[in-house]
Write a protein that holds these residues in place. Structure first.
Motif, PDB file in Angstrom:
ATOM      1  N   LEU A  13      21.504 -27.374 -34.724  1.00 24.91           N
ATOM      2  CA  LEU A  13      22.062 -28.099 -33.579  1.00 24.91           C
ATOM      3  C   LEU A  13      23.562 -28.313 -33.774  1.00 24.91           C
ATOM      4  CD1 LEU A  13      19.291 -30.824 -33.212  1.00 24.91           C
ATOM      5  CD2 LEU A  13      19.723 -28.945 -31.608  1.00 24.91           C
ATOM      6  N   GLY A  15      27.369 -29.460 -31.278  1.00 26.09           N
ATOM      7  CA  GLY A  15      27.876 -29.938 -29.998  1.00 26.09           C
ATOM      8  C   GLY A  15      29.271 -29.437 -29.691  1.00 26.09           C
ATOM      9  N   TRP A  42      21.309 -35.407 -26.492  1.00 24.53           N
ATOM     10  CA  TRP A  42      20.746 -35.376 -27.840  1.00 24.53           C
ATOM     11  C   TRP A  42      19.448 -36.177 -27.958  1.00 24.53           C
ATOM     12  CZ3 TRP A  42      23.182 -32.612 -31.910  1.00 24.53           C
ATOM     13  CH2 TRP A  42      24.413 -32.030 -31.541  1.00 24.53           C
ATOM     14  N   GLU A  49      18.155 -41.245 -29.639  1.00 25.79           N
ATOM     15  CA  GLU A  49      18.745 -39.973 -30.001  1.00 25.79           C
ATOM     16  C   GLU A  49      17.950 -39.330 -31.134  1.00 25.79           C
ATOM     17  OE1 GLU A  49      22.839 -39.433 -30.703  1.00 25.79           O
ATOM     18  OE2 GLU A  49      23.492 -40.568 -28.935  1.00 25.79           O
ATOM     19  N   ARG A  54      24.745 -37.839 -36.188  1.00 31.10           N
ATOM     20  CA  ARG A  54      25.524 -37.069 -35.219  1.00 31.10           C
ATOM     21  C   ARG A  54      27.009 -37.395 -35.325  1.00 31.10           C
ATOM     22  NH1 ARG A  54      25.230 -38.038 -28.737  1.00 31.10           N
ATOM     23  NH2 ARG A  54      26.931 -36.617 -28.139  1.00 31.10           N
ATOM     24  N   ASP A  60      29.811 -32.833 -32.886  1.00 27.96           N
ATOM     25  CA  ASP A  60      28.621 -33.031 -32.055  1.00 27.96           C
ATOM     26  C   ASP A  60      28.958 -33.838 -30.806  1.00 27.96           C
ATOM     27  OD1 ASP A  60      27.069 -31.732 -34.001  1.00 27.96           O
ATOM     28  OD2 ASP A  60      26.751 -33.605 -35.095  1.00 27.96           O
ATOM     29  N   ALA A  64      24.012 -30.904 -26.704  1.00 25.51           N
ATOM     30  CA  ALA A  64      23.203 -30.495 -27.854  1.00 25.51           C
ATOM     31  C   ALA A  64      22.797 -29.035 -27.670  1.00 25.51           C
ATOM     32  CB  ALA A  64      21.964 -31.378 -27.968  1.00 25.51           C
TER      33      ALA A  64
END
Length: 290
Positions: A13, A15, A42, A49, A54, A60, A64
């Protein structure tokens, strides 16, 4: 051709877009990728979350996204063909209107979503973000769409559609996410029905025969051409010019004739007004010119 899976976990993951991100998967052209996706904020469950660590300040800070996936042999100057095979939302989503949150109960089997006020809409789920980093170094926001894709946010990019994007970075490094259960053109409140995805699948290939000004897409019954700019007029002009390129190639005609036909047969729609950069898509339906 192979089917790969990206597990939903911290390492898969991110961002932001960057050519410096390590790929979580390396595939060959023609391979497919399956994944589950958080919503843009997210979340896997509505209440909390997904991550405790994060980095909201930078890495991030955006949508996401799952990936990035490296495509062997991909290089700048080629086009990435992303066939959207499946987009299945989870059982919930949210929309915001002037700061108020409206939760939705999603029934993917029935193809409907109903909010807490009792309003029901039909589902047309799609990935809001499919894209690659620019060729330049640095950390790039996921919010504005770019020539190499990203937050395209077009409601017509449902399963059965193929999106074609100009490649700017070695290996392509494609990422996807931002589940939308339903959206209108313009996305006027700033959000669609934002939802996590129970499952999504894309098939990725390379094209050497497409010199793209901006992204294009092939739906089951139409061609789309996109334009993005902070100025809506310029975004519209880019969408038109990209559509004229497409019509010259597909209809084997000259530009003046393509322009005359476009004025009669091509529709312009505002893709989005809300993501720092405006979006317009031009639509040429198959039955429009015979």
């Amino acid at each position: 051709m192979a089917l790969h899976e990206i597990p939903l976990e911290r390492r898969t993951l991110h961002g932001h877009f960057s050519r410096d991100l390590e790929p979580v998967l390396v595939i060959d052209p023609g391979d497919s990728v399956r994944f589950q996706s958080l919503d843009a904020g997210w979340h896997w469950e509505m209440e909390a979350e997904y991550l405790d660590d994060r980095d909201e300040a930078e890495l991030d800070s955006g949508h996401a996204l799952n990936g990035p996936t490296e495509v062997r042999g991909a290089r700048p100057g080629q086009a990435l063909a992303v066939q959207i095979d499946e987009v299945r939302p989870r059982s919930w989503g949210v929309t915001f209107g002037e700061g108020d949150m409206f939760p939705w109960e999603i029934d993917a089997d029935r193809g409907t979503a109903t909010n807490d006020r009792g309003a029901t809409v039909s589902l047309a789920p799609f990935l809001g973000v499919i894209g690659m980093p620019p060729g330049e170094a640095g950390v790039w926001s996921t919010i504005p769409p770019r020539r190499c894709g990203g937050n395209v946010d077009c409601k017509l990019l449902v399963a059965g559609t193929t999106l074609f994007l100009p490649i700017a970075a070695e290996g392509a490094l494609v990422s996807a996410g931002d589940g939308h259960a339903a959206q209108g053109d313009g996305e006027v409140s700033g959000t669609a029905i934002e939802c996590p995805l129970e499952s999504a699948q894309i098939t990725v290939d390379l094209r050497d025969d497409l010199d793209l000004r901006m992204p294009i897409a092939r739906t089951p019954d139409a061609w789309l051409a996109f334009g993005f700019d902070k100025d809506l007029d310029i975004a519209a002009q880019l969408a038109v010019e990209t559509m004229l390129d497409l019509m010259e190639r597909e209809l084997e005609t000259d530009r003046k004739h393509a322009l005359a036909l476009a004025s009669v047969a091509v529709d312009l729609a505002v893709t989005q007004l809300v993501n720092e950069t405006k979006g317009v898509h031009a639509i040429l339906r198959d039955e429009a010119i015979r």
